[in-house]
Write an enzyme that holds these catalytic residues in place. Sequence first.
Site, PDB file in Angstrom:
ATOM      1  N   SER A 152      23.274  29.561 -87.659  1.00 17.83           N
ATOM      2  CA  SER A 152      24.574  30.176 -87.416  1.00 17.83           C
ATOM      3  C   SER A 152      25.663  29.121 -87.385  1.00 17.83           C
ATOM      4  O   SER A 152      25.421  27.962 -87.020  1.00 17.83           O
ATOM      5  CB  SER A 152      24.553  30.910 -86.072  1.00 17.83           C
ATOM      6  OG  SER A 152      25.847  31.353 -85.701  1.00 17.83           O
ATOM      7  N   TYR A 165      23.184  31.509 -77.151  1.00 17.17           N
ATOM      8  CA  TYR A 165      22.973  31.744 -78.586  1.00 17.17           C
ATOM      9  C   TYR A 165      23.311  30.486 -79.382  1.00 17.17           C
ATOM     10  O   TYR A 165      22.533  30.061 -80.251  1.00 17.17           O
ATOM     11  CB  TYR A 165      23.837  32.908 -79.041  1.00 17.17           C
ATOM     12  CG  TYR A 165      23.730  33.205 -80.515  1.00 17.17           C
ATOM     13  CD1 TYR A 165      22.650  33.922 -81.019  1.00 17.17           C
ATOM     14  CD2 TYR A 165      24.710  32.779 -81.413  1.00 17.17           C
ATOM     15  CE1 TYR A 165      22.555  34.204 -82.376  1.00 17.17           C
ATOM     16  CE2 TYR A 165      24.616  33.059 -82.763  1.00 17.17           C
ATOM     17  CZ  TYR A 165      23.536  33.762 -83.236  1.00 17.17           C
ATOM     18  OH  TYR A 165      23.427  34.019 -84.576  1.00 17.17           O
TER      19      TYR A 165
END
Length: 262
Positions: A152, A165
């Site tokens: 990501s 995350y």
Amino acid sequence: MKPETRPVCMVTGAASGIGAATALRFARAGYAVAIGNFDASTRESAQAVAGACRDAGTDTLIFDADVGSDADCRAAVDSVTTRFGRLDALVNCAGTTKVIAHDAFDQLDADEFERVYRVNTIGLYQMTRAAAPLLRETATDTRSTSVVNISSLAALNGTGSSLAYAASKGAVNTMTLSLARSLAPRVRVNAIAPGMVHDGLLLRALDATRYAAVIDRMTTNAPLKRVSLPVEIADIACFLCTAPAITGQVIAAENGLLLNNG
């Protein structure tokens, strides 16, 4: 069963989003596809993905796996071995998150860190470890096999849905480098770091109003004035699995958002 003659791709988290697009992209590229389904709640979606892949002219297998369970990962690879007898590509798409502001320290506890790491980081490792023997066996002296990890933009700039995350995806990037060394020369390992993607993980983590606001903000902030589509990330994954000179790389696909960090 006679071993599959065409290449085989295994995709975790393939019931929706990037994973679903990746399964279909590989099917259209001539791969047989093993479609990872998390649990009963996503089974119908996984079956729809499998149907689309079969419509593209390929063979499919749905495997049920909570990637945070090592036993599930090993059973999934065993099912691929039994059905196809080979594995040319593993794309680790399975992921989870919960939206928690990065400065909301009291809302992010150890349980949430462990939950996110269990899937995003440990699960990715366990699936790769389980698949490594079959990937090595399928490789030849002239043709490597491949692992692609979906990371990501959050791993590159410390943003994203939560601090947990971002940290989990940062660990994915580091692990990609380590695995690329450990599995060479027969298996190549790379990662893709998408920015905002339509129909991605945030769609399942936010209500419709908040999700639309994020899409609007990301579109405005990106130099290219757009967000990505799942198929665009799938295209990169397919390319990486056919690029014999590329390993240990993290490919950012974020519509220029990293340029704003300057």
